[in-house]
Design an enzyme around this catalytic site. Sequence first.
Site, PDB file in Angstrom:
ATOM      1  N   ASP A 174       0.817  -1.208   0.000  1.00  0.00           N
ATOM      2  CA  ASP A 174       0.000   0.000   0.000  1.00  0.00           C
ATOM      3  C   ASP A 174       0.850   1.257   0.000  1.00  0.00           C
ATOM      4  O   ASP A 174       0.560   2.213  -0.717  1.00  0.00           O
ATOM      5  CB  ASP A 174      -0.934  -0.020   1.213  1.00  0.00           C
ATOM      6  CG  ASP A 174      -1.817   1.208   1.306  1.00  0.00           C
ATOM      7  OD1 ASP A 174      -2.958   1.162   0.826  1.00  0.00           O
ATOM      8  OD2 ASP A 174      -1.362   2.228   1.858  1.00  0.00           O
ATOM      9  N   PHE A 202      -5.491   2.380   0.367  1.00  0.00           N
ATOM     10  CA  PHE A 202      -5.706   1.729  -0.923  1.00  0.00           C
ATOM     11  C   PHE A 202      -5.869   0.215  -0.780  1.00  0.00           C
ATOM     12  O   PHE A 202      -6.529  -0.413  -1.610  1.00  0.00           O
ATOM     13  CB  PHE A 202      -4.585   2.077  -1.891  1.00  0.00           C
ATOM     14  CG  PHE A 202      -4.584   3.531  -2.283  1.00  0.00           C
ATOM     15  CD1 PHE A 202      -5.772   4.212  -2.471  1.00  0.00           C
ATOM     16  CD2 PHE A 202      -3.397   4.219  -2.435  1.00  0.00           C
ATOM     17  CE1 PHE A 202      -5.791   5.558  -2.816  1.00  0.00           C
ATOM     18  CE2 PHE A 202      -3.399   5.568  -2.786  1.00  0.00           C
ATOM     19  CZ  PHE A 202      -4.592   6.240  -2.973  1.00  0.00           C
ATOM     20  N   ASP A 203      -5.280  -0.381   0.247  1.00  0.00           N
ATOM     21  CA  ASP A 203      -5.599  -1.781   0.541  1.00  0.00           C
ATOM     22  C   ASP A 203      -7.086  -1.928   0.848  1.00  0.00           C
ATOM     23  O   ASP A 203      -7.745  -2.863   0.373  1.00  0.00           O
ATOM     24  CB  ASP A 203      -4.777  -2.265   1.744  1.00  0.00           C
ATOM     25  CG  ASP A 203      -3.454  -2.900   1.346  1.00  0.00           C
ATOM     26  OD1 ASP A 203      -3.382  -3.494   0.261  1.00  0.00           O
ATOM     27  OD2 ASP A 203      -2.495  -2.805   2.123  1.00  0.00           O
ATOM     28  N   VAL A 204      -7.604  -1.013   1.657  1.00  0.00           N
ATOM     29  CA  VAL A 204      -9.012  -1.089   2.034  1.00  0.00           C
ATOM     30  C   VAL A 204      -9.911  -0.860   0.817  1.00  0.00           C
ATOM     31  O   VAL A 204     -10.877  -1.597   0.586  1.00  0.00           O
ATOM     32  CB  VAL A 204      -9.325  -0.076   3.151  1.00  0.00           C
ATOM     33  CG1 VAL A 204     -10.826  -0.037   3.432  1.00  0.00           C
ATOM     34  CG2 VAL A 204      -8.557  -0.432   4.422  1.00  0.00           C
ATOM     35  N   GLY A 207      -9.837  -3.861  -1.365  1.00  0.00           N
ATOM     36  CA  GLY A 207     -10.650  -4.924  -0.786  1.00  0.00           C
ATOM     37  C   GLY A 207     -12.130  -4.708  -1.049  1.00  0.00           C
ATOM     38  O   GLY A 207     -12.870  -5.652  -1.352  1.00  0.00           O
TER      39      GLY A 207
END
Length: 419
Positions: A174, A202-204, A207
């Site tokens: 991220d 950005f990971d979230v 997802g």
Amino acid sequence: MTLQSNAAPPPPGAAPHHPEHDAEPAGARRDAFGREASGPLAGIVVADFSRVLAGPYCTMLLADMGATVIKVESPAGDETRAWKPPVYDGQSTYYLSINRNKRSIALDFGDHDDVTTARGIAAGADVVLENFKPGGLDRFGLDYATIAEDNPSVVYASITGFGSAGGANLPGYDLLVQAMSGLMSLTGDPQTPAYRSGVAVFDVITGLHAAVGVLSALHERSQSGRGQRIEVNLMSSALSGMVNQTGGFLLSGNVPTRMGNEHPSIYPYEPLPTADGDIVLAIGNDRQFTTLCTVLGQPALATDPRFATPPDRSHNRAELRPILVDLLAGKTAAEWFDVFTGAKLPCAPINDVRGGIDFAQRLGLEPVVEVGAGEESIPGVRNPITFSATPASYDLVPPGIDADRDDIVQWLRCTGPHS
């Protein structure tokens, strides 16, 4: 107990019908392990070959909604198990925050029997989700093409950092995406270095995009019987997630820069000092600005040519800000919050995380849930989606490594042999 298989049967002519994949009769909602399930995804099996954040966050949301999620880990476990501090009862809170409602099996992909088990899990699943480097699962027969031979209705989701073409060899962290996408160039004051977001944002977002893709593909499959492959990557999610900033560049050529807490297009839209601390104002239109000026005892400000329209206020913020600061100095942040809220003006105190949880509780949002039951239960953050008929559940605490091997192996026996 009787274990139920969950892959949905395709309609006639679309794909082969596997009797062991038939759904249960209406009203008999159970998960793959025979437990009663009430969520909208009850009966869906997810083989989760992901780790760290984007993939586990996606599969936790699916699990909250009733899906049976089988978390396939290496013998060393998901990396986040070791990401400490902080800890809860010696365990990483990072891991615990994104892995509830799942079951774990540890498999060594260097062992032939374990690879066969992994392929069996994928063959019996409705959804396979993985975040290996592009092509990383091919040699184990866990790629989409191979899995789809045994399980043609599978929805296979791949999460990468930078896609499967030119960025295939780049590590998908991220922080790297925050740097390369431009987000860090927007975060911080003009005089400070670039900063990362306080959350792996950005990971979230990725997802969430993966969850949207999976649900969309499951809906399409319910019509056609066909599975398909979904690909999402952090870089594309970042460019989409920066919305007005990336759109502003594409449409106007403007390259945005760091502005601290200010907004590039709206003013006042930032924290402003009061007698004892800051309060955030979010004034987005002329009506709100007129109300603000009236509440502050200066209604003429609303018709001042320098501040009469949003572009005027944005261009002349250097003149407007000291006027507002002077007017706000007469009350504390708490006093202004009561005044502004009473006038229906968007405003907020600046809380820490504890304050955020407490505020949500005061609003009746019930942000904290009990995950699991009895002495082993732990607190968790409520799934943000509310269903009137099929609510999310929080039945299982995050699993220990390989905690559910026996149940998973028994489920595999019940779903039939897999090559």
